[in-house]
Motif scaffolding. Sequence first.
Motif, PDB file in Angstrom:
ATOM      1  N   THR A   2       3.519   5.879   4.520  1.00  0.00           N
ATOM      2  CA  THR A   2       3.153   7.075   5.395  1.00  0.00           C
ATOM      3  C   THR A   2       4.288   7.354   5.553  1.00  0.00           C
ATOM      4  O   THR A   2       5.185   7.668   5.814  1.00  0.00           O
ATOM      5  CB  THR A   2       2.630   6.469   6.635  1.00  0.00           C
ATOM      6  OG1 THR A   2       3.442   5.622   7.216  1.00  0.00           O
ATOM      7  CG2 THR A   2       1.453   5.012   6.842  1.00  0.00           C
TER       8      THR A   2
ATOM      9  N   GLY B 189       6.266   9.508  -4.281  1.00  0.00           N
ATOM     10  CA  GLY B 189       5.716   9.408  -3.497  1.00  0.00           C
ATOM     11  C   GLY B 189       6.130   8.075  -2.447  1.00  0.00           C
ATOM     12  O   GLY B 189       7.672   7.817  -2.468  1.00  0.00           O
TER      13      GLY B 189
ATOM     14  N   GLU C 137      -3.009   1.174  -5.532  1.00  0.00           N
ATOM     15  CA  GLU C 137      -1.734   0.553  -5.507  1.00  0.00           C
ATOM     16  C   GLU C 137      -0.835  -0.578  -4.829  1.00  0.00           C
ATOM     17  O   GLU C 137       0.285  -1.402  -5.362  1.00  0.00           O
ATOM     18  CB  GLU C 137      -1.036   1.833  -3.610  1.00  0.00           C
ATOM     19  CG  GLU C 137      -1.129   3.103  -3.674  1.00  0.00           C
ATOM     20  CD  GLU C 137      -0.007   4.229  -5.593  1.00  0.00           C
ATOM     21  OE1 GLU C 137       0.597   3.339  -5.006  1.00  0.00           O
ATOM     22  OE2 GLU C 137      -0.677   4.994  -5.836  1.00  0.00           O
ATOM     23  N   ARG C 138      -1.456  -1.862  -4.307  1.00  0.00           N
ATOM     24  CA  ARG C 138      -1.604  -2.557  -4.165  1.00  0.00           C
ATOM     25  C   ARG C 138      -1.649  -3.759  -5.207  1.00  0.00           C
ATOM     26  O   ARG C 138      -1.135  -4.505  -5.294  1.00  0.00           O
ATOM     27  CB  ARG C 138      -2.199  -3.442  -2.878  1.00  0.00           C
ATOM     28  CG  ARG C 138      -2.015  -2.816  -1.691  1.00  0.00           C
ATOM     29  CD  ARG C 138      -3.453  -3.559  -0.873  1.00  0.00           C
ATOM     30  NE  ARG C 138      -4.543  -3.064  -0.927  1.00  0.00           N
ATOM     31  CZ  ARG C 138      -5.730  -3.255  -0.194  1.00  0.00           C
ATOM     32  NH1 ARG C 138      -5.050  -4.499   0.844  1.00  0.00           N
ATOM     33  NH2 ARG C 138      -6.555  -3.297  -0.845  1.00  0.00           N
TER      34      ARG C 138
ATOM     35  N   LEU D  37       5.766   4.181  -1.017  1.00  0.00           N
ATOM     36  CA  LEU D  37       5.181   3.340  -1.008  1.00  0.00           C
ATOM     37  C   LEU D  37       5.803   1.731  -0.165  1.00  0.00           C
ATOM     38  O   LEU D  37       7.106   1.814   0.405  1.00  0.00           O
ATOM     39  CB  LEU D  37       5.914   2.189  -2.731  1.00  0.00           C
ATOM     40  CG  LEU D  37       5.190   2.688  -3.942  1.00  0.00           C
ATOM     41  CD1 LEU D  37       5.355   1.725  -5.241  1.00  0.00           C
ATOM     42  CD2 LEU D  37       3.810   2.900  -3.277  1.00  0.00           C
ATOM     43  N   ASP D  38       4.490   1.044   0.816  1.00  0.00           N
ATOM     44  CA  ASP D  38       4.695   0.410   1.572  1.00  0.00           C
ATOM     45  C   ASP D  38       5.288  -1.333   0.817  1.00  0.00           C
ATOM     46  O   ASP D  38       4.321  -1.600   0.052  1.00  0.00           O
ATOM     47  CB  ASP D  38       3.905  -0.194   2.398  1.00  0.00           C
ATOM     48  CG  ASP D  38       4.178  -0.843   3.692  1.00  0.00           C
ATOM     49  OD1 ASP D  38       5.346  -1.725   4.059  1.00  0.00           O
ATOM     50  OD2 ASP D  38       3.175  -0.680   4.597  1.00  0.00           O
TER      51      ASP D  38
ATOM     52  N   ASP E  75       8.843   6.053  -4.030  1.00  0.00           N
ATOM     53  CA  ASP E  75       8.647   5.931  -5.713  1.00  0.00           C
ATOM     54  C   ASP E  75       9.174   6.595  -7.053  1.00  0.00           C
ATOM     55  O   ASP E  75       9.114   7.524  -6.338  1.00  0.00           O
ATOM     56  CB  ASP E  75       7.278   4.957  -5.936  1.00  0.00           C
ATOM     57  CG  ASP E  75       6.399   6.411  -5.733  1.00  0.00           C
ATOM     58  OD1 ASP E  75       6.880   7.509  -6.065  1.00  0.00           O
ATOM     59  OD2 ASP E  75       5.055   5.881  -6.602  1.00  0.00           O
TER      60      ASP E  75
ATOM     61  N   GLY F  84       0.894  -1.193  -0.056  1.00  0.00           N
ATOM     62  CA  GLY F  84       0.104   0.327   0.262  1.00  0.00           C
ATOM     63  C   GLY F  84       0.503   1.066   0.224  1.00  0.00           C
ATOM     64  O   GLY F  84       1.707   1.396   0.248  1.00  0.00           O
ATOM     65  N   PRO F  85       0.357   2.129   0.043  1.00  0.00           N
ATOM     66  CA  PRO F  85       1.119   3.837   0.219  1.00  0.00           C
ATOM     67  C   PRO F  85       1.632   3.795   1.926  1.00  0.00           C
ATOM     68  O   PRO F  85       1.561   3.262   2.086  1.00  0.00           O
ATOM     69  CB  PRO F  85      -0.176   4.751  -0.263  1.00  0.00           C
ATOM     70  CG  PRO F  85      -1.389   4.405   0.385  1.00  0.00           C
ATOM     71  CD  PRO F  85      -1.291   2.741  -0.192  1.00  0.00           C
TER      72      PRO F  85
END
Length: 772
Positions: A119, A142, A200-201, A144-145, A138, A116-117
């Motif tokens: 934090t 942004g 995002e996943r 990315l997790d 990324d 996911g995105p």
Amino acid sequence: MTRATTVRAVLAAAVLLVSVFITLTMSPRLGLDLQGGTRMVLQAKDSATAKADRESTDRTLEVLRQRIDSLGVAEPVLTRSGEDRIIVELPDVQDPRQAAEVLGRTAQLSFHAVQGPGTEGTEDGRTGSSEGGQVLPDERGGLLDLGPARLSGAGVKDATADFDAQQGTGWSVSLDFHEDAGRDWKRLTGEAACNPAGDERRRVAIVLDDKVISSPQVDRSAGCKAGLPSGSTQITGSFSADEARDLALLIKGGALPVPVEIVEQRTVGPTLGAEAIDASARAALIGAAATALLITFVYRLFGGLAALALAAYGVISYAALVALGVTLTLPGLAGFVLAVGMAVDANVLVFERAREEFAARRNGTLRSALNAGFRNAWSAVADSNVTTLIAAGLLFFLGSGPVKGFGVTLAIGVIVSMFSALVIARALTEIAAGSRFVSDYRGVNGIARPGRVRRWLDRRDPQLFRAPHRWLMVSAALVLVAVTGILVRGVDLGVEFTGGRLVEYSTNRPVDVGTARDTLAAAGFADAEVTTTGGSDLSVRTGKLDNDGEHALRSALAEEGGGATKIRDELIGPSLGDELRRNALIALGVAVCVQLAYLAVRFRWTFAVASVGALVHDVVILVGAFAWLGRTVDGIFLAALLTVIGYSVNDSVVVFDRVRELWARSRRTPVADVANRAVLQTVPRTVNTGMGAVFILVALAVLGGDSLADFALALLIGVCVGTYSSVMTAVPGALLLERSSKAPPPARTRAPKRRTAAGRTRRDPADNGARV
């Protein structure tokens, strides 16, 4: 003509013919400092999964080779150095930013599922996720997790950039996987496909060097758990041609077994190399011509024949360098020129001994005197060349980069010079000595009459060593001045020993130093040291500076100077700088110890200690001279310093060889008187050989340009100081040591037998078998 002379003549002709053939049919391998380009040294590092050993470094080298080949560089050279270093040479690459960017992406390539995105506020954007992954920025800006790595870059068989004009998709990147990796890819994309489009996943992150280089969405055609086909896949997007090629290159060559770090980078413009080659060629021609004229003037016909042998030496040395595939660098080229001046030394030793033998044998022939000269000079020739070979070996094993090339060139020059003097020159002079015209006219051959220097010394008969401590006081005063310079002015260590970056630019219009400093300070480089090297050339030295910073620095100078061209660029990492500085000290220490051991075996311990004391005297004075002059002490200076060590010991060997010979003849004569005679007898050799080397070095200093000026200056100072110390420091030191030594004089040598007219043998009173 005797059988031995015939063999020498045939051997010399055969070697010379082969050398001419090689010279005409093969081209030399030029180093980057002569043809222009970039040289990088990469240091392999241990990773969490692999150790940087010989095997992993070899695998890393092959991966890097693929990356470099993809850059389109003509004839790149990649070699492993030691256990964990890789040397990359890129001809004609003047802006190394692209190559450094590709080589700098050194971590292992991996493919991750996106959780996911990420934090904001995670520590450095690298906090581990709940499933053991990490949060990374990324390529879109942004976070990315990411989950743990599911696939490594080693599973990628190939990656290519493609352009599809028919479908209108533009540039894309196609991936082909190995069989097992393809199944992993199918599972990874199948899991991502279970998430809705736009989530995002649904992305798969491709990570290189802790940076997401691409995170494409899985196509809608892929079903949940079904994934994309296992054999190949395609990454599409709004790629430009360069972006697609770079991404394909990174994916294909990204799986390095171990990470690497750029610890050294050198860039030189082709103009500088061309100028250096022309300057060295002019210096070689002028210096060699002056040396040839000198020995022809001093030794008449035999000197002219030695000059021919010197020309043959040049051809054979060059052919040997080409045939062995030795990379000819700028210091190596200078070493080749220097060796021309040193090659005459053996001939001078032989001719001086031949003059002595001819004077001692009133009824002897020119041929017999010449043969005795070659025989008696052999010991001094061998010892002096061995000491120079020791210095060349230390340069090769303890030096780096161009210094190694200088060591190889010097070693080849020494070996070929012995062949030139003892085979070619001997064959020519023996053939000439067989001529009745040459034998009868003493003013022609150059051997039958003593030289001007020897006649002047015979008339004056100066007593040099009645108070040897006075000479040592003069030497101590010179050392004190040198040490004062080192302490007061300091030694300006080059970036090779300190780390940092040194860049030289040529601007279209002159820029004064003050303006250049203000310009660079305004551009964010306030700590840069700026000096002018003459005309419109500027030298900038600073600490940590990457390739992007160098580009910005050059742009700032270009704006002020109407354009700026980089002609030289050296980047040395701090760890490598520490290592090179440590190796330089080790090289000096080993040089002193090896020379001491060799001289102790070949001579008396008193002679060995005195020679090494003179050697240390020369080193301190040379470093002090560069400190007073504000010259840079770098790797090239180290090459000059070790060469001076060999030259200094060379001179001492010749003097002490003669002391040993004369003392063995007159064991009851005071050693001070023996040393005085020995020095006076070897002065003609010292003067003639020294002048030959000085001609070459002055030509290099005047004509060689800035790139060779410091090198020639260091050798010029070293030759002058070494010539002085071998007589006025080494000999007085040995005399003082002999006063406290209880060792007996050297053993008396027996004279060799010579055949009489009746076929019997008798001892030759004129030739007692001693060696120079």
